[in-house]
Design a protein around this motif. Structure first.
Motif, mmCIF file in Angstrom:
data_model
loop_
_atom_site.group_PDB
_atom_site.id
_atom_site.type_symbol
_atom_site.label_atom_id
_atom_site.label_comp_id
_atom_site.label_asym_id
_atom_site.label_seq_id
_atom_site.Cartn_x
_atom_site.Cartn_y
_atom_site.Cartn_z
ATOM 1 N N PRO A 8 0.819 -1.217 0.000
ATOM 2 C CA PRO A 8 0.000 0.000 0.000
ATOM 3 C C PRO A 8 0.854 1.269 0.000
ATOM 4 N N VAL A 9 0.353 2.284 -0.657
ATOM 5 C CA VAL A 9 0.965 3.614 -0.640
ATOM 6 C C VAL A 9 -0.153 4.583 -0.282
ATOM 7 N N ILE A 10 0.070 5.355 0.780
ATOM 8 C CA ILE A 10 -1.024 6.189 1.286
ATOM 9 C C ILE A 10 -0.557 7.624 1.507
ATOM 10 N N ILE A 122 5.469 16.537 4.602
ATOM 11 C CA ILE A 122 4.270 17.355 4.406
ATOM 12 C C ILE A 122 4.474 18.124 3.108
ATOM 13 N N ARG A 123 3.581 17.918 2.158
ATOM 14 C CA ARG A 123 3.743 18.611 0.875
ATOM 15 C C ARG A 123 3.367 20.079 0.999
ATOM 16 N N ARG A 124 2.236 20.346 1.616
ATOM 17 C CA ARG A 124 1.779 21.731 1.703
ATOM 18 C C ARG A 124 0.740 21.894 2.812
ATOM 19 N N VAL A 158 -1.541 18.544 3.595
ATOM 20 C CA VAL A 158 -1.413 17.513 2.556
ATOM 21 C C VAL A 158 -0.061 16.823 2.699
ATOM 22 N N THR A 159 -0.078 15.514 2.876
ATOM 23 C CA THR A 159 1.196 14.795 3.006
ATOM 24 C C THR A 159 1.641 14.250 1.648
ATOM 25 N N GLU A 160 2.895 13.898 1.551
ATOM 26 C CA GLU A 160 3.363 13.101 0.416
ATOM 27 C C GLU A 160 2.879 11.670 0.655
ATOM 28 N N PRO A 161 2.859 10.842 -0.400
ATOM 29 C CA PRO A 161 2.379 9.465 -0.196
ATOM 30 C C PRO A 161 3.446 8.613 0.482
ATOM 31 N N ASP A 162 3.720 8.881 1.745
ATOM 32 C CA ASP A 162 4.824 8.249 2.474
ATOM 33 C C ASP A 162 4.374 7.179 3.454
ATOM 34 N N ALA A 199 -8.230 10.054 2.614
ATOM 35 C CA ALA A 199 -7.032 9.223 2.429
ATOM 36 C C ALA A 199 -6.929 8.784 0.968
ATOM 37 N N ASN A 200 -5.753 9.026 0.390
ATOM 38 C CA ASN A 200 -5.482 8.586 -0.981
ATOM 39 C C ASN A 200 -4.689 7.299 -0.897
ATOM 40 N N VAL A 201 -5.080 6.311 -1.679
ATOM 41 C CA VAL A 201 -4.405 5.019 -1.533
ATOM 42 C C VAL A 201 -4.246 4.333 -2.877
ATOM 43 N N SER A 202 -3.075 3.699 -3.026
ATOM 44 C CA SER A 202 -2.824 2.878 -4.211
ATOM 45 C C SER A 202 -2.009 1.672 -3.763
ATOM 46 N N VAL A 203 -1.864 0.702 -4.656
ATOM 47 C CA VAL A 203 -0.943 -0.403 -4.350
ATOM 48 C C VAL A 203 0.166 -0.407 -5.398
ATOM 49 N N THR A 213 -2.341 3.593 -9.692
ATOM 50 C CA THR A 213 -3.442 4.562 -9.709
ATOM 51 C C THR A 213 -4.093 4.597 -8.331
ATOM 52 N N LYS A 214 -4.342 5.812 -7.843
ATOM 53 C CA LYS A 214 -4.899 5.912 -6.494
ATOM 54 C C LYS A 214 -6.400 6.155 -6.526
ATOM 55 N N THR A 215 -7.032 5.818 -5.427
ATOM 56 C CA THR A 215 -8.402 6.252 -5.199
ATOM 57 C C THR A 215 -8.369 7.152 -3.970
HETATM 58 P P1 ADP Z 1 -4.620 14.810 -7.167
HETATM 59 O O1 ADP Z 1 -4.084 15.697 -8.215
HETATM 60 O O2 ADP Z 1 -5.299 13.595 -7.668
HETATM 61 O O3 ADP Z 1 -5.395 15.544 -6.116
HETATM 62 P P2 ADP Z 1 -2.202 15.015 -5.727
HETATM 63 O O4 ADP Z 1 -0.920 14.743 -6.381
HETATM 64 O O5 ADP Z 1 -2.619 16.428 -5.547
HETATM 65 O O6 ADP Z 1 -3.327 14.218 -6.437
HETATM 66 O O7 ADP Z 1 -2.130 14.333 -4.306
HETATM 67 C C1 ADP Z 1 -3.206 14.386 -3.436
HETATM 68 C C2 ADP Z 1 -2.912 13.438 -2.296
HETATM 69 O O8 ADP Z 1 -2.793 12.114 -2.806
HETATM 70 C C3 ADP Z 1 -1.609 13.700 -1.551
HETATM 71 O O9 ADP Z 1 -1.842 13.477 -0.180
HETATM 72 C C4 ADP Z 1 -0.656 12.651 -2.080
HETATM 73 O O10 ADP Z 1 0.278 12.261 -1.115
HETATM 74 C C5 ADP Z 1 -1.578 11.511 -2.412
HETATM 75 N N1 ADP Z 1 -1.111 10.687 -3.515
HETATM 76 C C6 ADP Z 1 -0.666 11.095 -4.712
HETATM 77 N N2 ADP Z 1 -0.361 10.037 -5.498
HETATM 78 C C7 ADP Z 1 -0.642 8.916 -4.772
HETATM 79 C C8 ADP Z 1 -0.565 7.516 -5.045
HETATM 80 N N3 ADP Z 1 -0.174 7.039 -6.205
HETATM 81 N N4 ADP Z 1 -0.954 6.673 -4.059
HETATM 82 C C9 ADP Z 1 -1.393 7.125 -2.891
HETATM 83 N N5 ADP Z 1 -1.484 8.430 -2.589
HETATM 84 C C10 ADP Z 1 -1.115 9.324 -3.516
#
Ligand code: ADP
Ligand code: MG
Length: 483
Positions: A8-10, A122-124, A158-162, A199-203, A213-215
């Motif tokens: 998972p990547v979140i 933290i991205r922003r 907004v966090t990075e996907p860490d 929460a944004n999540v992908s695998v 691709t995230k949802t």
């Molecule tokens: P969007 O343009 O779809 O809003 P962003 O790049 O602005 O996407 O990121 C929004 C949020 O999604 C951030 O918190 C980021 O960390 C997270 N995110 C971006 N890409 C992924 C991914 N592939 N998997 C999980 N989370 C992601």
């Protein structure tokens, strides 16, 4: 450690309601729970001609948040209009910051339970106003709209996907909440919506750095909800990928009642919102000197405080964690150390009886009426032998019930330990005459019954008998009777 497929990547988008009295661009109250549509005015309703004025308290709290999360503050940030139609958005746009946010590039580090560090970029962090609330369960076939929340100040973090797992995500959010509470920027009440998580999540598709691709999961309004929803969504995506399918880029809604995920809409792109700088609001300019002043005024964060409790007071990690669970509790403990003198005794009393009383009375430490001086007096009463430990706990309860000092309670309620021989003799003779069989057995050699007699004396005296003295007196009495 390298990445592996299916992992998972979140990444999170956390909305935090700032603890101001007034809204972001008008003077309406932000208080929760008022009658619907009573905290509104031409500005937050977007009536023609009304002009917004930025609330400087909100800027202050946003700066504190951003600086505490290690972000760079931008001297100039821009409020933009995010345009969309929804019944709870009377202006037809939300004021937010888009291309030029207040702050970027921070980091927040969390101690995981296994001792590992969890470090998340933290991205922003940007400021924005809240929308109103659509209420779907008020009328059988209509939706009601409450605009009290419209224009309430928020920061979005907004966090990075860490984040690499639902469990880490929960731990991160819990630590973030505690951190924000310490900073006093928000009450972080999830039930009232002051802390909302998307929460944004992908695998991971493979073992490289490539992301899937995230949802985006919305409506996560409890820590356990975040964890459950993410677990389900990770499983769903893994299943799709393992069957050779592709995850769709969409926004999903977590239904906490049914513990299930529903599709909300296919994912919008930012250009759908036609962002543009709000012509009614000048750029937000933050003097670097002011930012520096805010940074210097930041309180000690919980993680550092916990570390200091370990080194300065010699507490076990676990105890230090409990005692820094809230800022009010940590303050109370440190006051207690000063008053009691001995950190170990202070922590035993605070972690035991004090927290128990607070729980029983369903009080937060911030509202708990016990002073450190009172606690110290109870500890003193126990240590000098005026009352037993058990009675000491009882005294604590009575201090809370009556508002009197511990010494007054002991005096007025006759709780002092009794070592006076005649009082003890009286209890001893009552106990011995009440238990002729045990007396018989004791005489026949069953000496361990001594403990039983002392226990009965303690019971009869309601804990006031001095156990050492009672022991001596009962032994003498038994010897006399035996002779
Ligand atoms: P969007 O343009 O779809 O809003 P962003 O790049 O602005 O996407 O990121 C929004 C949020 O999604 C951030 O918190 C980021 O960390 C997270 N995110 C971006 N890409 C992924 C991914 N592939 N998997 C999980 N989370 C992601
Ligand atoms: Mg985005």
């Amino acid at each position: 450690m390298g990445a592996s497929a299916g992992e998972p990547v979140i990444g999170l988008e956390v909305h935090v309601q700032l603890r101001t009295e007034e809204k972001l661009f008008c003077a309406d109250s932000t208080a929760f729970g008022a009658d619907p549509n009573t905290h509104v005015c031409p500005v937050c309703l977007g009536l023609p001609g009304a002009l917004p004025v930025l609330n400087s308290d909100a800027v202050e709290l946003a700066l504190r948040t951003a600086l505490a999360l290690g972000c760079t503050i931008h001297e100039t940030s821009i409020f933009a209009r995010k345009n969309y139609f929804y019944p709870d958005l009377p202006k037809g746009y939300q004021v937010s910051q888009f291309e030029r946010p207040l702050a970027t590039d921070g980091r927040f580090t969390v101690d995981r339970e296994d001792g590992e560090e969890l470090s998340v970029r933290i991205r922003r962090i940007h400021m924005e106003e809240d929308a109103g609330k659509s209420i779907h369960d008020r009328f059988p076939s209509a939706t009601a709209v409450d605009l009290n929340r419209t224009g309430v100040p928020l920061v979005e973090i907004v966090t990075e996907p860490d984040l690499g797992s639902p469990e880490d995500t929960r731990a991160f959010l819990q630590a973030l909440k505690r951190h924000l509470e310490y900073l006093d920027v928000s009450d972080c009440n999830m039930e009232e919506g002051s802390l909302r998580v998307d929460a944004n999540v992908s695998v991971r598709p493979g073992s490289g750095q490539e992301l899937g691709t995230k949802t985006e999961l919305k409506n996560l309004n409890s820590f356990s909800g975040v964890e459950k929803a993410l677990r389900q969504e990770v499983e769903r995506q893994r299943r799709i990928v393992s069957e050779g399918g592709e995850v769709e880029h969409e926004t999903l809604l977590w239904d906490a009642g049914r513990s299930e995920i529903r599709t909300m809409r296919s994912k919008e792109e930012s250009h759908d919102y036609r962002y543009f700088p709000d012509p009614d609001l000048p750029p937000l300019v933050v003097d670097p000197a002011r930012a520096e002043e805010v940074r210097r005024g930041l309180p000690e964060p919980p993680r550092e405080r916990k570390r200091r409790f370990v080194t300065q007071y010699g507490l076990p990690e676990y105890d230090a964690g409990v005692l820094t669970g809230s800022r009010a509790l940590a303050h109370f403990f440190e006051d207690a150390v000063r008053e009691v003198g001995d950190p170990k005794a202070a922590s035993n009393w605070v972690m035991g009886p004090v927290l128990q009383e607070a729980n029983q009375r369903e009080l937060e430490m911030a509202d708990f009426p016990l002073t450190a001086e009172s606690l110290a007096q109870v500890v003193e009463l126990v240590e000098e032998g005026t009352v037993s430990h058990r009675v000491g706990r009882q005294v604590l309860g009575r201090v809370l019930d009556t508002g009197r000092s511990p010494r007054e309670v002991v005096e007025e309620e006759g709780l002092a330990q009794v070592s006076d021989a005649s009082a003890l003799e009286e209890w001893v003779s009552q106990v011995l005459s009440g238990h002729p069989d045990e007396v018989e057995r004791y005489r026949a050699g069953e000496e361990k019954l001594l403990g039983f007699f002392v226990g009965q004396i303690m019971r009869l005296s309601q804990g006031r008998a001095d156990p050492k003295e009672a022991n001596r007196v009962v032994r003498e009495a038994l010897q006399r009777q035996g002779a």
